[in-house]
Write an enzyme that holds these catalytic residues in place. Structure first.
Site, PDB file in Angstrom:
ATOM      1  N   GLY A  76       0.748  -1.310  -0.278  1.00  0.00           N
ATOM      2  CA  GLY A  76      -0.413   0.296   0.511  1.00  0.00           C
ATOM      3  C   GLY A  76       0.672   1.421  -0.248  1.00  0.00           C
ATOM      4  CB  ALA A  77       2.695   3.476   1.486  1.00  0.00           C
ATOM      5  CG  MET A  78       8.990   1.395   1.381  1.00  0.00           C
ATOM      6  SD  MET A  78       8.535  -0.184   3.123  1.00  0.00           S
ATOM      7  CE  MET A  78       9.803   0.732   3.773  1.00  0.00           C
ATOM      8  CD  GLU A  79       7.911   1.289   7.192  1.00  0.00           C
ATOM      9  OE1 GLU A  79       8.107   0.485   7.915  1.00  0.00           O
ATOM     10  OE2 GLU A  79       6.979   1.115   6.304  1.00  0.00           O
ATOM     11  CG  ASN A  80      10.604   3.679   1.419  1.00  0.00           C
ATOM     12  OD1 ASN A  80      11.500   2.705   1.339  1.00  0.00           O
ATOM     13  ND2 ASN A  80      10.169   3.992   0.182  1.00  0.00           N
ATOM     14  CD  GLU A 114       3.428   3.797   5.235  1.00  0.00           C
ATOM     15  OE1 GLU A 114       4.777   3.917   5.845  1.00  0.00           O
ATOM     16  OE2 GLU A 114       2.855   3.206   5.013  1.00  0.00           O
ATOM     17  CG  HIS A 161       5.901   3.438   9.637  1.00  0.00           C
ATOM     18  ND1 HIS A 161       6.409   1.971  10.829  1.00  0.00           N
ATOM     19  CD2 HIS A 161       5.635   2.268   8.787  1.00  0.00           C
ATOM     20  CE1 HIS A 161       5.824   1.582  10.955  1.00  0.00           C
ATOM     21  NE2 HIS A 161       4.969   0.978  10.056  1.00  0.00           N
ATOM     22  CD  GLU A 173       4.601  -1.954   9.404  1.00  0.00           C
ATOM     23  OE1 GLU A 173       4.281  -1.563   9.338  1.00  0.00           O
ATOM     24  OE2 GLU A 173       5.858  -1.879   8.089  1.00  0.00           O
TER      25      GLU A 173
END
Length: 965
Positions: free
Chosen positions: A349-353, A386, A389, A408
């Site tokens: 869904g999304a990524m917390e880079n 996100e 995080h 998470e």
């Protein structure tokens, strides 16, 4: 005129070396790739025929003998910094391949004497230096050993360098590598995303490093504890923009190997883990704002999306959510910018880079004219998740993936707090009950569940790591942390959290470090008392799987707890050091009056306060603050059900939903009768609130799934029609015959339930209404008369009631959609048709990325399986092509387990159980990857379904028949 491009001093090798070496490795990689592609050529599904006829290989266990046989890195080397240069090619080469080239220099310290360098590298062609894959340099006064030999280990994804002598403890070294990789469309590592804009195909180079894909981009120490500073340079086409975690500090034009390029240099990152790296090259554009006079906040997306103002809402909520977390954590945002980008192809869904968060378009873009309330809420909650995080997970990172749940689960809990701050009128915090607590109860009640925190040795290889990204980690993590916050109180919880984050900033922790800081917060709060330490209480919830059902006998005051299992006959093989006993915080009320919180600390206890008589009643777990189910004696159940029928608003919305969900699941576990559970739905004809209705419909959906192929369904449908009709009429009235939108956020959701189930159950006038709306749209495709909130329901129902004309129209609209959420709605709706040939055609489309994007393939198959006509078609489709589907989507996909869950939801016959077991046996040699546990749970759930249907079918038919009159 551009400046001359120069290479960082730390690397000390010119780009010409890279360019010459790259040409040789491009040819080598291309030949290898062509050979591999030739082996796998043929139609998807061809190899499935081969795979089912192949005998499984011998199952002798692999026993690691050498250091490179282990999936975990040795603890002899610690990285300090990297210089990484990447050059993605957005045009295919002469062989039709998209590639990227690059070089990396990692500075590391030797902390234990060793003659081996083991570093992750996967699917990269490495340039050789004098016959070796890398060049080693000593820094300072360090004497550098020569490399004896080097090789790549495919199984454990390592580059190994055997040295002639040992590295010296305390000394610094630099390892330099040059590499070439494929910029594939596999959604992993550094990958390729494609889309059409104004009739032109465009290519994006983007990345997804979590959990183990940074090693596909450059050789690195690819474990979360191996934090380092990253100095990044990206070479890219001049017509594109490059993004990474840090702010760009310089972009110059240059010519490399005859190619005109731009070279963008980024500020050094903070000390961070490899899985949080991000590299993107695109021709996207941005909108931006500045927070607190210095922090740059930007939203990036396709040009058309930004021009249509689809990024405006995300930009408007990002600032407030960041401010909320700064206050909540008592820690300023640690970076100089916050980029968020919407990608056409993205698996999660999304990524917390850190500093560059990547999203599916549906999770970041919102069009106020075309998007629904649900789309808006999704954008808010995903952004909130996100951004949470950025501190919890990125600033302070768990040491290893076995504790992923804390990372998470925490973000899944506080996302509601951040979203509530941004949109206070939504009352969104209550929805954690539906979206997380009740959702994970269903999984955690299985004998094949697992504890939140696993032992490190249980989580080693990439598939085991991917398997941790599951409902237990996210939703149980959220539910348990919410319970912890409730019994500590939010201020004490936030105080301990702030202390934890500020103490361990830029470092790694284990989950007990958080317990230490929360315990200190308890001890430093006057008047605060809990019956045990935070460690002792929480260990019971994190180190053993499952949860208790608390049974209260209001005639005696007796209270007991027992491990709740959906199938009471299932065997729990996993031992528990606590013998499946929990420390249970119980908030409760007596006849509407809140009582003092009570702790159940053993299997049985007596609380005389809970004894009642006459018309008095007890309700435990008020507002579902604890992670447990509640059962009562029959007299108290009768009083609660009587209250629901006479004055349901005497109980909170959440507790009305709890009574329904608890009774249905207690009945499935044979603790109470099925008819008692069904009685909780009789009051629904008077219910107007969303959360209790949604709880009821989710539980009744199980009955629909179990009985929609049997004679029970007619009576069930008649009963549900009777219950839903008043709700349908209510919304017809308050919306002035469907011309207005309900004011309350949750009323907009309940209107969707009312219309969807009214049409499904045959309420008069509903189907005609839906068909007329859809027909109007078909007659004028440029004007859609259907309100965005109702589109999903209307599209699905109209296609189900229609034929090929309605389906083909939806397909045309899907292909032309410029808003991702609209395309997503249409994609789901096309699975609703009752025509088997259309469903089979649609399933075939999932194997063609030009029709259905790879990121959407498995969810589309699930949508088809949700359809009673489509379920056997989807099951046959997946079985026949398992080898191909697993190869394409299964090896590391977080969502792959959902495919197994989705297809097997309706399984409730002995024949289906045997088919499932046969499927497992026949595909052991192919594997199941991150769906391995899901397959075991599907077998367990199917077994339980068979027993439940056998025992309850006659009672259920009788009850629905009588109550539907």
């Amino acid at each position: 005129m551009g400046k001359v491009y120069y290479v960082s001093k730390n690397v000390g090798l010119g780009m010409l070396v890279l360019a010459v070496a790259a040409l040789a490795t491009i040819i080598a990689l291309s030949i290898a790739y062509d050979k591999e592609r030739a082996k796998n050529r043929g139609k998807p599904g061809d190899e499935a025929t081969d795979s089912t006829s192949m005998p499984p290989p011998p199952t002798t266990p692999f026993i690691p003998k050498e250091p490179w046989d282990h999936y975990r890195l040795p603890d002899s080397l610690v990285p300090l910094s990297y210089n990484v240069t990447l050059w993605p090619r957005l045009e295919p080469d002469a062989r039709g391949m998209f590639v990227f080239t690059g070089h990396s220099a990692v500075v590391f310290r030797c902390v234990k004497e060793t003659d081996l360098i083991i570093i992750h590298s996967n699917k990269l062609n490495l340039t050789t230096f004098y016959g070796h894959h890398a060049k080693l340099t000593g820094l300072g006064k360090a004497t550098v050993p020569t490399i004896q030999k080097s090789w790549l280990v495919v199984k454990t994804e390592y580059l190994v360098l055997q040295l002639h002598s040992r590295l010296a403890v305390g000394s610094l070294y630099l390892l330099y590598t040059e590499f070439l990789g494929e910029l594939a469309d596999d959604l992993q590592g550094f990958y390729r995303s494609e889309y059409i804009e104004d009739g032109v195909k465009k290519v994006v180079a983007t990345s997804q490093m979590q959990a183990t894909y940074a090693r596909k981009t450059f050789p690195c120490f690819d474990e979360p504890a191996m934090k380092a500073v990253f100095n990044v340079i990206i070479i890219h086409d001049r017509a594109t923009v490059a993004l990474s975690n840090g702010r760009d500090i310089d972009t110059v034009d240059s010519v490399i190997d005859g190619v005109p390029v731009s070279v963008t240099t980024f500020e050094p990152t903070e000390r961070m883990s490899t899985y949080l790296l991000a590299f993107i090259v695109s021709d996207f554009v941005k909108i931006q704002s500045t927070q607190n006079n210095s922090l740059l906040v930007r939203i990036w997306a396709r040009r058309k999306a930004i021009a249509d103002r689809q990024g405006d809402y995300a930009l408007s909520v990002t600032g407030p959510i960041l401010q909320f977390y700064e206050h909540y954590y008592n820690a300023t945002y640690p970076l100089s910018k916050s980029d968020q980008i919407a990608l056409p192809d993205f698996n999660a869904g999304a990524m917390e880079n850190w500093g560059l968060i990547t999203y599916r378009e549906t999770a970041l873009l919102y069009d106020p004219m075309l998007s629904s309330t649900g789309n808006k809420e999704r954008v808010t909650t995903v952004i909130s998740h996100e951004l949470a995080h950025m501190w919890f997970g990125n600033l302070v990172t768990l040491q290893w993936w076995n504790d992923l749940w804390l990372n998470e689960g925490f973000a899944s809990y506080v996302e509601y707090l951040g979203a509530d701050y941004a949109e206070p009128t939504w009352n969104i915090k209550d929805q954690i009950i539906l979206s997380d607590v009740h959702k994970v109860f269903a999984v955690d009640a299985l004998a094949s569940s697992h504890p939140l925190s696993r032992r490190e040795e249980e989580v080693n290889n990439p598939a085991e790591i991917s398997e941790m990204f599951n409902t237990i980690s996210y939703s149980k993590g959220a539910a348990v942390l919410r319970m912890l916050s409730e019994f500590l109180t939010e201020p004490v919880f936030a105080k301990g959290l702030s202390s934890y984050l500020n103490t361990f900033a830029f470092n790694n922790t284990v989950y007990t470090d958080l317990w230490d800081h929360l315990q200190k917060a308890v001890e430093n709060t006057p008047g605060m008392h809990i019956p045990h330490t935070v460690h002792n209480i929480m260990n019971h919830w994190t180190l053993q799987m499952g949860f208790p059902v608390v049974t209260i006998d209001t005639r005696t005051g007796s209270i007991t707890q027992k491990h709740f299992l959906l199938d009471p006959d299932s065997v729990v093989d996993r031992p528990s050091q606590f013998n499946y006993t929990w420390f249970v915080p119980i908030k409760w009320m007596k006849t509407g009056v809140e009582q003092q919180q009570y702790w159940l600390l053993q299997k049985t206890d007596i609380n005389s306060q809970m004894r009642v008589s006459g018309e008095d009643w007890v309700l435990a777990n008020t507002n579902v603050s604890g992670y447990f189910r509640v059962n009562y004696d029959l007299y108290n159940w009768d009083r609660l059900l009587s209250l629901l029928s006479t004055n349901h608003q005497a109980l909170s919305i959440i507790n009305r939903a709890q009574i329904i969900d608890d009774t249905f699941n207690l009945a499935r576990a044979k603790i109470i009768s099925t008819t008692l559970a069904l009685r909780t739905t009789k009051y629904l004809s008077k219910e107007r609130d969303y959360i209790p209705w949604d709880s009821a419909l989710r539980n009744l959906d199980y009955y629909i799934l179990m009985f929609d192929r049997t004679e029970v369904y007619g009576a069930l449908q008649a009963y549900l029609k009777k219950q839903i009709q008043p709700l349908f009429e209510h919304f017809k009235t308050i919306t002035a015959n469907w011309t207005k939108v309900p004011t309350k956020h949750t009323d907009q959701y309940n209107q969707i339930n009312a219309v969807g189930y009214a049409c499904g159950m045959g309420v008069e006038g509903c189907r005609e209404l839906i068909k007329s709306w859809y027909r109007q749209w078909m007659e004028n495709p440029h004007h859609n008369p259907i309100h965005p909130n109702l589109k999903s329901t209307v599209y699905c129902s109209a296609i189900a009631f229609g034929g090929v004309e309605e389906w083909d129209f939806a397909w045309r609209m899907f292909k032309n959609a410029t808003l991702a959420s609209e395309a997503s709605r249409l994609r789901a709706a096309m699975s609703c048709t009752k025509a088997p040939w259309l469903l089979n055609r649609y399933l075939e489309y999932t194997l063609d990325p030009t029709k259905i994007r790879k990121q959407d393939a498995t969810s589309t198959i699930q949508y088809v399986a949700r359809n009673i006509v489509g379920m056997p078609l989807a099951w046959n489709f997946v079985r026949a092509r398992w080898g191909y589907i697993f190869q394409q989507y299964g090896k590391g996909s977080f969502s792959f387990s959902n495919l197994i869950n989705g297809i097997t939801k309706r399984f409730s016959s002995e024949f289906e159980l045997q088919e499932l077991k046969k499927f497992k046996e026949e595909n052991l040699h192919v594997g199941f990857g991150s769906a391995t546990l899901a397959l075991e749970q599907a077998i367990e759930k199917t077994t339980a379904n068979i027993k439940w249907v056998t025992e309850n079918k006659a009672h259920v038919l009788k009850w629905f028949t009588e109550e539907s009159k």
